[in-house]
Design a protein around this motif. Structure first.
Motif, mmCIF file in Angstrom:
data_model
loop_
_atom_site.group_PDB
_atom_site.id
_atom_site.type_symbol
_atom_site.label_atom_id
_atom_site.label_comp_id
_atom_site.label_asym_id
_atom_site.label_seq_id
_atom_site.Cartn_x
_atom_site.Cartn_y
_atom_site.Cartn_z
ATOM 1 N N ILE A 27 52.039 69.413 82.645
ATOM 2 C CA ILE A 27 52.313 70.732 82.585
ATOM 3 C C ILE A 27 53.148 71.210 83.559
ATOM 4 O O ILE A 27 53.151 70.912 84.837
ATOM 5 C CB ILE A 27 50.715 71.418 82.982
ATOM 6 C CG1 ILE A 27 49.675 70.791 82.110
ATOM 7 C CG2 ILE A 27 50.927 73.022 82.825
ATOM 8 C CD1 ILE A 27 48.412 71.090 82.717
ATOM 9 N N PHE A 61 50.330 77.609 79.502
ATOM 10 C CA PHE A 61 50.945 76.476 78.510
ATOM 11 C C PHE A 61 50.726 76.721 77.309
ATOM 12 O O PHE A 61 51.140 75.867 76.262
ATOM 13 C CB PHE A 61 50.677 75.110 79.148
ATOM 14 C CG PHE A 61 49.235 74.791 79.240
ATOM 15 C CD1 PHE A 61 48.447 74.593 78.238
ATOM 16 C CD2 PHE A 61 48.629 74.809 80.475
ATOM 17 C CE1 PHE A 61 47.011 74.295 78.398
ATOM 18 C CE2 PHE A 61 47.409 74.531 80.754
ATOM 19 C CZ PHE A 61 46.723 74.250 79.606
ATOM 20 N N GLN A 114 56.533 70.268 87.831
ATOM 21 C CA GLN A 114 54.975 69.874 87.326
ATOM 22 C C GLN A 114 53.963 70.331 88.041
ATOM 23 O O GLN A 114 54.203 70.052 89.409
ATOM 24 C CB GLN A 114 55.273 68.097 86.983
ATOM 25 C CG GLN A 114 53.808 67.800 86.540
ATOM 26 C CD GLN A 114 53.686 66.198 86.294
ATOM 27 O OE1 GLN A 114 54.978 65.545 86.567
ATOM 28 N NE2 GLN A 114 52.578 65.716 86.277
ATOM 29 N N ALA A 154 49.226 64.894 79.269
ATOM 30 C CA ALA A 154 50.691 65.477 79.260
ATOM 31 C C ALA A 154 50.660 66.260 80.464
ATOM 32 O O ALA A 154 49.703 66.224 81.493
ATOM 33 C CB ALA A 154 50.320 66.644 78.090
ATOM 34 N N TYR A 205 55.287 75.061 80.011
ATOM 35 C CA TYR A 205 55.273 74.155 78.811
ATOM 36 C C TYR A 205 54.706 72.887 79.160
ATOM 37 O O TYR A 205 54.330 72.589 80.354
ATOM 38 C CB TYR A 205 56.621 73.912 78.201
ATOM 39 C CG TYR A 205 57.532 73.469 79.351
ATOM 40 C CD1 TYR A 205 58.068 72.094 79.664
ATOM 41 C CD2 TYR A 205 58.350 74.497 80.066
ATOM 42 C CE1 TYR A 205 58.934 71.721 80.709
ATOM 43 C CE2 TYR A 205 59.118 73.982 81.262
ATOM 44 C CZ TYR A 205 59.516 72.773 81.505
ATOM 45 O OH TYR A 205 60.461 72.363 82.390
ATOM 46 N N VAL A 206 54.476 72.050 78.345
ATOM 47 C CA VAL A 206 53.858 70.571 78.355
ATOM 48 C C VAL A 206 54.900 69.549 77.862
ATOM 49 O O VAL A 206 55.480 69.743 76.992
ATOM 50 C CB VAL A 206 52.450 70.209 77.861
ATOM 51 C CG1 VAL A 206 51.506 71.232 78.458
ATOM 52 C CG2 VAL A 206 52.399 70.742 76.433
ATOM 53 N N THR A 213 48.011 68.125 85.010
ATOM 54 C CA THR A 213 48.223 67.316 83.768
ATOM 55 C C THR A 213 47.056 67.705 82.828
ATOM 56 O O THR A 213 45.954 68.340 83.211
ATOM 57 C CB THR A 213 47.706 65.835 84.237
ATOM 58 O OG1 THR A 213 46.694 65.416 84.729
ATOM 59 C CG2 THR A 213 49.109 65.255 85.043
#
Length: 394
Positions: free
Chosen positions: A218, A337, A226, A216, A199-200, A229
């Protein structure tokens, strides 16, 4: 009659004792924003984090509002930080730092440093208490920052008394921008954590006194870590794949001239051919409708052939934008994502159960899938003028 009186007495006792644990409002410390930072280096999987809560100081709100914003003598907020390993425990320890009882009913935002977000499984651990807290509403916005999260809670605005409310307002103003992902609430984050889907989350940064809401973060679904980005342009590609867009600006060039396409509506459909699970075909179809918001040059927009050419260029731009984001997902990160995995789970469950461990890991079937993007853009309106300038003005 005696039985009736006894019954009434019991009823009155129940009513009177219903609020025995209520606290007077002046003893409650209303938390409007929270931030989580790493307090030091992780050693042997042990870590310390710093939690900062922003408390509202109600007595100073009116003073600041009368002065026209954030220039008053007294702040309308108080930030309190404490360090430990558990956000829940840290919040309880704050009782020794203030005479107010922390209350999260009005919490608006939760900001987490990317130092915390990049550690495997740490992000899900530190957000757990925020998800479980019965006082907290599911609408709390969650975001990542690449600096100290608590610094954002110190950033005062000329137009807003409470830094947390200022950030919350910025997050709400993403309606007409295709470059910004929509806010992610705690309730939605909970679903991400349960499903193991990648997800982001929104990324915000502090530059001087300015708060920038772009990009965002990722997250890999398996580790809730994470891993990268997305740039503004890559976010456009993600949002076009997701569809359900009601506003958005798409610049493109035609015959060497810049033109702006304002999207009114956009929707997408995704079909996955699972005949060959080791190399699936993912077809993305994107349909948009909009109008020409701005143009350069002197060509007339009343020429239908020219409009057809514009629509083809817009479609081409959409396909190029989406393909660049897909390339980032497949070749650079290997992270789905887009949530194609969710479609597989819902529509091709038997296939998904066989390949789920190899989707992003193992055989990395997501990266080997073939993604085809087809876009069709329609220009419904050209605006009040059919061209930018007269030929004689050149």
């Amino acid at each position: 009659m005696g039985n009736f009186l006894r019954l009434m007495s019991c009823s009155c006792l129940l009513i009177l004792t219903g609020c025995w644990d209520s606290l007077p409002i002046d003893e409650r410390g209303f938390v409007i924003g929270s931030a989580i930072d790493m307090a030091g280096e992780i050693q042997d999987k042990n870590y310390d984090i710093t939690v900062t809560h922003q408390f509202v100081v109600p007595g100073n709100l009116s003073n600041l509002s009368q002065s026209g914003g954030g220039g008053g003598d007294k702040k309308a907020f108080q930030n309190i930080s404490a360090t430990g390993q558990s956000p829940f425990q840290i919040t309880r320890n704050m009782l020794s730092l203030t005479d107010l009882i922390p209350n999260s009913e009005h919490l608006k935002i939760l900001i987490i440093s990317d130092e915390v977000a990049r550690e495997p499984d740490l992000f899900s651990s530190v957000t757990d208490s925020f998800i479980r807290d019965h006082e907290m509403r599911r609408e709390v916005k969650v975001m990542i920052t690449n600096g100290k999260a608590k610094d954002l809670l110190e950033n005062e605005s000329d137009t807003e008394q409470l830094p947390s409310r200022h950030i919350n307002n910025i997050m709400e103003n993403n309606i007409k921008s295709l470059e910004l992902i929509q806010s992610v609430r705690v309730g939605t984050l909970h679903q991400y954590l349960l499903n193991d889907d990648s997800y982001v989350l929104p990324l915000i940064t502090l530059s001087g006194k300015d708060i920038n809401y772009n990009g965002a973060a990722i997250f890999a679904g398996k580790s809730d870590q994470q891993v990268g980005t997305l740039s503004n342009e890559e976010i456009k590609g993600l949002r076009l794949v997701k569809g359900d867009i009601t506003n958005g600006m798409l610049p493109f060039h035609i015959d060497g001239e810049l033109m702006i396409y304002e999207i009114n509506t956009a929707n997408s459909s995704i079909a996955i051919n699972t005949a060959n699970p080791e190399k699936m075909d993912i077809s993305i179809t994107i349909n948009t409708e909009g109008f020409i918001a701005e143009m350069f040059g002197s060509r007339s927009l009343l020429d239908q052939q020219y409009i057809n050419k514009i629509e083809k260029e817009i479609s081409k731009k959409i396909e190029q934008t989406v393909n660049n984001t897909v390339k980032k997902a497949q070749q650079e990160l290997g992270i789905d994502f887009f949530n194609f995995s969710s479609i597989l789970r819902q529509k091709h469950y038997d296939v998904w159960k066989k390949i789920e461990k190899d989707w992003e890991d193992g055989e990395k079937l997501f990266s080997q899938s073939k993604v085809n993007v087809t876009a069709k853009a329609i220009v419904r309106d050209i605006g009040a003028s059919d061209k930018a300038k007269d030929d004689g003005m050149e």
